[in-house]
Write a protein that holds these residues in place. Structure first.
Motif, PDB file in Angstrom:
ATOM      1  N   ALA A  96       0.825  -1.212   0.000  1.00  0.00           N
ATOM      2  CA  ALA A  96       0.000   0.000   0.000  1.00  0.00           C
ATOM      3  C   ALA A  96       0.851   1.250   0.000  1.00  0.00           C
ATOM      4  O   ALA A  96       2.033   1.222   0.356  1.00  0.00           O
ATOM      5  CB  ALA A  96      -0.912   0.006   1.214  1.00  0.00           C
ATOM      6  N   GLN A  97       0.218   2.323  -0.392  1.00  0.00           N
ATOM      7  CA  GLN A  97       0.857   3.636  -0.435  1.00  0.00           C
ATOM      8  C   GLN A  97       1.342   4.036   0.952  1.00  0.00           C
ATOM      9  O   GLN A  97       0.678   3.789   1.947  1.00  0.00           O
ATOM     10  CB  GLN A  97      -0.182   4.633  -0.935  1.00  0.00           C
ATOM     11  CG  GLN A  97       0.311   6.038  -1.053  1.00  0.00           C
ATOM     12  CD  GLN A  97      -0.779   6.955  -1.582  1.00  0.00           C
ATOM     13  OE1 GLN A  97      -1.809   6.489  -2.056  1.00  0.00           O
ATOM     14  NE2 GLN A  97      -0.550   8.240  -1.505  1.00  0.00           N
ATOM     15  N   ASP A 131     -10.387   2.573   0.641  1.00  0.00           N
ATOM     16  CA  ASP A 131      -9.996   3.835  -0.009  1.00  0.00           C
ATOM     17  C   ASP A 131      -8.490   3.986  -0.187  1.00  0.00           C
ATOM     18  O   ASP A 131      -8.021   5.019  -0.640  1.00  0.00           O
ATOM     19  CB  ASP A 131     -10.423   5.020   0.863  1.00  0.00           C
ATOM     20  CG  ASP A 131     -11.918   5.084   0.998  1.00  0.00           C
ATOM     21  OD1 ASP A 131     -12.598   4.307   0.311  1.00  0.00           O
ATOM     22  OD2 ASP A 131     -12.397   5.910   1.792  1.00  0.00           O
ATOM     23  N   ILE A 132      -7.731   3.001   0.219  1.00  0.00           N
ATOM     24  CA  ILE A 132      -6.274   3.171   0.224  1.00  0.00           C
ATOM     25  C   ILE A 132      -5.662   2.546  -1.031  1.00  0.00           C
ATOM     26  O   ILE A 132      -6.083   1.486  -1.490  1.00  0.00           O
ATOM     27  CB  ILE A 132      -5.687   2.556   1.513  1.00  0.00           C
ATOM     28  CG1 ILE A 132      -6.162   3.394   2.709  1.00  0.00           C
ATOM     29  CG2 ILE A 132      -4.171   2.483   1.461  1.00  0.00           C
ATOM     30  CD1 ILE A 132      -5.764   2.837   4.048  1.00  0.00           C
ATOM     31  N   ASN A 133      -4.668   3.226  -1.565  1.00  0.00           N
ATOM     32  CA  ASN A 133      -4.055   2.780  -2.817  1.00  0.00           C
ATOM     33  C   ASN A 133      -3.084   1.624  -2.638  1.00  0.00           C
ATOM     34  O   ASN A 133      -2.245   1.638  -1.742  1.00  0.00           O
ATOM     35  CB  ASN A 133      -3.260   3.928  -3.449  1.00  0.00           C
ATOM     36  CG  ASN A 133      -4.118   4.781  -4.344  1.00  0.00           C
ATOM     37  OD1 ASN A 133      -5.048   4.282  -4.987  1.00  0.00           O
ATOM     38  ND2 ASN A 133      -3.835   6.069  -4.385  1.00  0.00           N
ATOM     39  N   VAL A 134      -3.181   0.674  -3.533  1.00  0.00           N
ATOM     40  CA  VAL A 134      -2.158  -0.357  -3.689  1.00  0.00           C
ATOM     41  C   VAL A 134      -1.207   0.160  -4.766  1.00  0.00           C
ATOM     42  O   VAL A 134      -1.653   0.555  -5.840  1.00  0.00           O
ATOM     43  CB  VAL A 134      -2.778  -1.689  -4.149  1.00  0.00           C
ATOM     44  CG1 VAL A 134      -1.702  -2.711  -4.500  1.00  0.00           C
ATOM     45  CG2 VAL A 134      -3.702  -2.232  -3.077  1.00  0.00           C
ATOM     46  N   ILE A 135       0.098   0.178  -4.461  1.00  0.00           N
ATOM     47  CA  ILE A 135       1.030   0.695  -5.467  1.00  0.00           C
ATOM     48  C   ILE A 135       1.875  -0.400  -6.094  1.00  0.00           C
ATOM     49  O   ILE A 135       2.572  -0.160  -7.078  1.00  0.00           O
ATOM     50  CB  ILE A 135       1.965   1.788  -4.892  1.00  0.00           C
ATOM     51  CG1 ILE A 135       2.780   1.254  -3.716  1.00  0.00           C
ATOM     52  CG2 ILE A 135       1.171   3.010  -4.497  1.00  0.00           C
ATOM     53  CD1 ILE A 135       3.885   2.210  -3.290  1.00  0.00           C
TER      54      ILE A 135
END
Lengths: 503, 390
Positions: free
Chosen positions: B228-229, B313-317
């Motif tokens: 995650a970010q 709502d959290i970004n996977v990078i």
């Protein structure tokens, strides 16, 4: 899952032309673009293009974008904007995340869609190269493309007084547009001994009183919280700084325009075979004369080597025509005739505007693509996972003839940050290399360089350059983008794809 | 031909630890890896050093010994291990409450500090967890670290004491003398001789030992991990769903979607010192394909959101896959190789390699040097897989 005959990824000049061509041939076409309007780089180009009337000379980029968009719609192309492809599976499924920009404030509204396509056309364009120097992470240092977007699209002046780094067409045109927008440009510095862009653009910039300083590189940007000044330095023939030649500029903005390189992430995921062509911007997929880059996959425009909007449109038409023909929508006879016409126009364009090196590189891409298409070799490269590029302990036959890039002062200080996201310095990277790291990924594992939000887009070339200096290999040999999803950051919610994946 | 006392094959956390302890024992060690240090499973895993998930008895002793060894030596490593004793938390769903109580009781009896937190205590400690999580099993002594940093740290320290490290040197076969004893290896870069050879090549061990006719029952078990970010972590520690234990051990899981069973998915969360977090885990037998499977990713994300709804709502990078070296009884192999004098094996840790690296390195050094072992090596013998042992 949306099923299509042809899915075109990227709605710049190449993608729009390709989509229109396919739709006119009777294909069911979906055109996907990550931004909120179609046209790609054309939308921020307020200057008039020159060339032939067949390529809309005399029109402004933004008007060309509108016209191409209208043609695509009228020919029946379905267009998804604000739709970023985050995965391209080996089976040809395209995973899209929608409304990221529209829903920036409420990420749970972001949707995911899946598309299955009988043919894929990649028209992902190019992205800006970066360079590192002390102070390059200060607010006020930006890509020339960003500055152009600010002034031409959002009508915001990035700064009052600018130093432009790089005298290619982007550097020269943006310099002129900054002047038009009301900024001052202190100078254009160019590390090479010649101006990179067209003389007609250079002449305009000079007439406006902006000096173009060749054989000079950016040395550093100054400032505590933002840029208050920048220093340039003269280079000798080997790209090393000449002593006592520093020159200081009082500027609040430094624009970086050191070239573009093909945006190849999706090409890698599609299993395309890449070769390295410095005149075309770096790594690019080899392709046939019909722009075929892998079974059922075509590519067109800057992804196949950085050129111009006009050549991108022609390549798009070629790819669209060939993709339609492979679906049985166009007769062989018509394909042959159209291909001949388009190729001869491309030849004219390349003859008029391109150096011999670029034209020859393009011919080499096509020759190699055509040869490999006819052999079993191609299938090897398409079998899912291309190997991590071999460690070039000895110079390969490709790399031996490549010149080292001369865009900057080679003497990068150890405390200069290379990876902005994770704040990794040149010194840390040099230590990792001295301990045995020999690929961009190995440096990443040892230092975290490239593990941040930009997914290595900004720093991988810089890491490659440090690897190059340490191992005496050309930089770009090391820099092949990784090919794992997600290509863009995507939320857990979107990946979970709860209620939307049936659409 | 270059001579060494011991040649170690594999520069992951296990091979690095073996190299470190052998060097410390005063032996001249050469370490080979076909890539860079930590370029295989050690850079495609998570960094949890858990004791709570080990079966009371030998397995728990092994894990605790490893934690103790690592805390003794970690100060020596020049690179920061990003070691953090955050404790570990197992999130228990309603249907597993009974099993969880028994789980805690058995571990308490074995002397592990572990508590069962009720729903309210759990919520106050980890507000990000879903409201219907019934209980938590809390083990304060568990820790996480960066596996790559561990491997680099141990190798560099060993190098400074005279070990030779040869990255990008692929071992093609093990060489034996006329008497059948291991005397070195042949590599992509020429032959290397050594009095003894340790194979610590994880999932690639069977292929290497095949060259001397030895079968090793290690299979690659593929795992997906989502990254995650940075700056978005809802909790700064390690969390697993209680049901993960069942996945690892291949036990029956309760009422979960069949895809979770098929992909061996259970929620695993690990906060890293770099400020981001990892989410896993899946366990599949899929050969050596490293391809990211979008359907596995979909179910991983769904499972994560089920336990921590705010992740939505959290970004996977980044997404990566790696191969955990699986053995039939979920125990590593740290052993002499029967029938090939001078050849040793240290591999097969599945998902516990990071936690067991220290004890494995130490025990291997004990075996190679013929000194009193730090822990009974008997349960880790290779011979246990052949009928009647050896």
């Amino acid at each position: 899952m949306r099923t299509t005959d042809v899915t075109v990824i990227g709605a710049g000049p190449a993608g729009l032309a390709a989509a229109t061509e396919c739709a006119r041939a009777g294909a069911d076409v979906l055109l996907i673009d990550a931004s909120r309007q179609v046209g790609g780089q054309l939308v921020r180009q307020t200057h008039k293009f020159f060339g032939s009337s067949a390529h809309m000379a005399g029109s402004r980029g933004i008007d060309i974008a509108r016209r191409l968009g209208k043609e695509a719609k009228e020919s029946g192309v379905q267009i998804w904007i604000d739709s970023a492809v985050h995965n391209l599976t080996p089976t040809g499924e395209i995973h899209v995340v929608q409304d990221r920009l529209a829903c920036a404030e409420k990420p749970d509204a972001v949707k995911t869609r899946q598309v299955s396509a009988r043919r894929i056309i990649l028209a992902t364009g190019a992205r800006e190269k970066s360079i590192a120097f002390p102070g390059w992470t200060l607010p006020g240092v930006m890509g020339a493309g960003a500055a152009q977007t600010m002034i031409n699209l959002h009508r915001v002046l990035p700064g009052r007084r600018v130093l432009m780094v790089g005298s290619g067409n982007v550097g020269l045109i943006v310099t002129y547009q900054l002047l038009q927008a009301g900024a001052e440009v202190a100078a254009v510095v160019e590390a090479a001994c010649d101006i990179g862009g067209y003389q007609v653009h250079a002449a305009k910039v000079r007439r406006a009183g902006v000096p173009i300083l060749t054989s000079q590189a950016i040395h550093s940007a100054r400032g505590r919280r933002e840029v208050v000044g920048a220093t340039a330095v003269e280079l000798d023939g080997q790209g090393n700084a000449r002593p006592n030649t520093r020159r200081s500029f009082s500027v609040d903005t430094v624009c970086i325009a050191v070239g573009l390189r093909p945006e190849i992430r999706l090409a890698r995921m599609a299993g395309c075979r890449l070769i390295f062509c410095p005149p075309l911007g770096g790594w690019t997929p080899i392709h046939t004369e019909h722009m075929c880059v892998a079974p059922r996959v075509y590519a067109a425009g800057d992804i196949c080597g950085v050129e111009e909007a006009s050549t991108a449109m022609e390549e798009g038409r070629l790819a669209g025509m060939a993709a339609s023909a492979s679906l049985g929508l166009v007769t062989d006879e018509r394909l042959r005739r159209r291909t001949g016409q388009i190729q001869s126009r491309l030849q004219q364009l390349r003859g008029a505007t391109f150096s011999r090196r670029r034209r020859r590189s393009k011919q080499r891409l096509i020759r190699q693509g055509t040869e490999e298409w006819a052999t079993a070799d191609w299938r090897i490269y398409c079998s899912r996972r291309p190997k991590e590029p071999a460690i070039p302990v000895q110079a390969g036959k490709n790399s031996a003839q490549l010149p080292a890039p001369a865009e900057e002062d080679k003497s990068l200080r150890d405390d200069t940050i290379i990876c902005r996201c994770e704040e990794v310095t040149a010194g840390e990277i040099r230590t990792a290399i001295s301990r045995g790291a020999r690929t961009v990924s190995a440096v990443k594992r040892r230092t975290r360089a490239g593990m941040g939000l930009c997914q290595g887009r900004t720093c991988e070339m810089l890491v490659a350059r440090l690897l190059s200096q340490a191992t005496r290999q050309p930089a770009d040999v090391f820099a092949v983008d990784h090919r794992r999803p997600p290509v863009v950051p995507v939320t857990f919610g979107a990946l979970a794809g709860d209620s939307h994946d049936s659409s | 031909m270059t001579a060494a006392d011991v040649l170690v094959i594999g520069g992951g956390v296990i091979g690095a630890s073996v190299t470190y302890y052998l060097t410390r024992a005063g032996l001249q060690v050469t370490l080979c890896d076909r890539g860079d240090i930590a370029s295989g499973t050690s850079s495609a895993c998570e960094g949890q050093m858990l004791a709570v998930d080990k079966r009371p008895g030998y397995d728990l002793d092994l894990a605790l010994t490893s934690q103790k060894l690592l805390s003794e030596i970690s100060g020596e490593f020049e690179s920061v291990l990003q070691y953090q004793q955050t404790g570990s938390l197992l999130a228990v769903e309603e249907e597993d409450l009974h099993a969880a109580r028994e789980f805690v009781t058995r571990r308490k009896q074995a002397g592990l500090r572990v508590d069962l937190l009720d729903a309210q205590t759990l919520r106050s400690r980890v507000p990000a967890l879903a409201e219907d999580i019934a209980a938590g099993i809390w083990c304060p002594s568990d820790a996480t670290l960066n596996p790559m940093a561990l491997a680099y740290g141990m190798t560099v320290t060993a190098q400074e004491s005279g070990a030779r490290v040869l990255p990008y040197t692929e071992v093609l076969s093990i060489k034996k003398d006329a008497g059948g004893a291991a005397v070195g290896v042949s590599t992509s870069d020429g032959d290397l001789t050594a009095d003894r050879v340790v194979c610590a090549a994880g999932v690639w061990t069977p292929g290497i030992l095949q060259t001397v006719g030895v079968d090793v029952p290690i299979r690659p078990r593929k795992g997906h991990v989502l990254v995650a970010q940075r700056g978005s972590s809802p909790y700064q520690g390690a969390v697993q769903e209680f049901g993960y234990q069942k996945t690892i051990l291949g036990m029956k899981r309760g009422r979960v979607p069949s895809a979770l069973k098929e992909y061996g998915i259970a929620f695993v969360y690990e906060y890293t010192r770099d400020g981001n977090f990892l989410v896993g885990a899946s366990r599949q037998f899929a050969g050596f394909s490293r391809e990211v499977d979008p359907d596995v990713v979909r179910w991983l994300a769904r499972r994560a959101i089920r336990f921590v709804p705010g992740l939505s709502d959290i970004n996977v990078i980044r997404i990566y896959t790696g191969f955990r070296p699986h053995t039939p009884d979920h125990r590593p192999i740290v052993s002499r190789v029967p029938g090939v004098p001078g050849l040793f094996i240290a591999a097969g840790h599945e998902g516990a390699g990071v936690g067991l690296a220290a004890v494995t390195g130490r025990l291997t050094a004990d075996l190679v040097c013929g000194r009193a072992p730090v822990i009974d090596p008997e349960p880790l013998q290779l011979g246990r897989f052949t009928e009647g042992g050896d």
